[in-house]
Design an enzyme around this catalytic site. Sequence first.
Site, PDB file in Angstrom:
ATOM      1  N   LYS A   1      39.470  41.812  58.412  1.00  0.00           N
ATOM      2  CA  LYS A   1      39.382  40.384  58.738  1.00  0.00           C
ATOM      3  C   LYS A   1      39.017  39.584  57.494  1.00  0.00           C
ATOM      4  O   LYS A   1      39.546  38.516  57.255  1.00  0.00           O
ATOM      5  CB  LYS A   1      38.323  40.172  59.818  1.00  0.00           C
ATOM      6  CG  LYS A   1      37.972  38.740  60.015  1.00  0.00           C
ATOM      7  CD  LYS A   1      37.028  38.555  61.175  1.00  0.00           C
ATOM      8  CE  LYS A   1      36.685  37.098  61.311  1.00  0.00           C
ATOM      9  NZ  LYS A   1      35.584  36.715  60.403  1.00  0.00           N
TER      10      LYS A   1
ATOM     11  N   HIS B   1      31.846  44.730  64.356  1.00  0.00           N
ATOM     12  CA  HIS B   1      30.964  45.576  63.533  1.00  0.00           C
ATOM     13  C   HIS B   1      30.922  46.998  64.092  1.00  0.00           C
ATOM     14  O   HIS B   1      30.936  47.975  63.348  1.00  0.00           O
ATOM     15  CB  HIS B   1      29.537  45.015  63.525  1.00  0.00           C
ATOM     16  CG  HIS B   1      29.408  43.639  62.936  1.00  0.00           C
ATOM     17  ND1 HIS B   1      29.025  42.545  63.684  1.00  0.00           N
ATOM     18  CD2 HIS B   1      29.613  43.170  61.687  1.00  0.00           C
ATOM     19  CE1 HIS B   1      28.983  41.478  62.909  1.00  0.00           C
ATOM     20  NE2 HIS B   1      29.338  41.818  61.694  1.00  0.00           N
TER      21      HIS B   1
END
Length: 289
Positions: free
Chosen positions: A153, A37
């Site tokens: 991802k 993140h």
Amino acid sequence: MRLVQTVKAMHELANHERRAGKSLALVPTMGALHRGHLALVEEAKKRADHVTVSIFVNPTQFGPNEDYSQYPRQLDADQSLLRELGGVDLLFAPTVQEFYPFGVANYLSWITVDRLDEHLCGRFRPGHFRGVTTVVSKLFNSCKPHLGVFGLKDAQQYLILQRMVSELSMDVSVVGSPTIREADGLALSSRNRYLSIEERRQSVVVSRAVSRARQMVEEGEQRVEAIVEAMLDILGEAPSAQVQYAEVVETETIQPIKTIQPGQEVLAAVAVFFGKTRLIDSSFSVSPI
Ligand code: AMP
């Protein structure tokens, strides 16, 4: 960094920044933040004057038998992490009540992207991407960013969101950011914490499978069957791995193909259960001309 919990306050703050001529970036997350993140936040900081991170565990993207109630929630720790990192202007963390004021079961205004959810995760998680496209649209409407940063991802999510902003003429760019991995290749995920020591050891096959697929495509292998077989062989080395899917699809339609054409871009993707923990990974690659 200021914490914002209502859509109204978020609108006012975003309008203020826009009037000041700033470019705004949004990094949507479900919290339990990790280095993956934070890499998205760094990308946002590079590309925009003003960065908002959102944390919202979105009930409408979880299936009835999925881990919505168990999903980790740690707003205080996430807030400290973002403060430590620096450069984040706003943390937008609406409550479920704020985002679904009529109740989740009574929610009626959906955004759907047809067909792109027929394979990969969409095939096994009915309604998941409808929840994602709807909540991301709500986040865009709330935070009014010029760009949103998303992890590659979640490759299918990224491709679906790109199609959504393009076809719905949304004034926002969807930017993809590379997958951040552990030293042995495992993609960072908020769900990795649920792996036992033994499962964690075996989970290295997931990234090895998709990186082998990329290598084969880039070396000119055109037979998808051979690539899928190679991925399944690698995944088969882990006795605890239960493969949900291992597929190669074309990136535009997210439909499976039999033969890769020279110059074609494809996505190799896998989902694997270790016990109750579901891991996904994927690799984009382009066949040589
Ligand atoms: P999540 O909180 O898991 O919904 O993820 C929020 C965003 O972070 C999504 O755009 C994900 O694709 C991205 N993300 C999650 N894990 C990683 C990772 N290991 N590397 C890069 N981005 C990631």
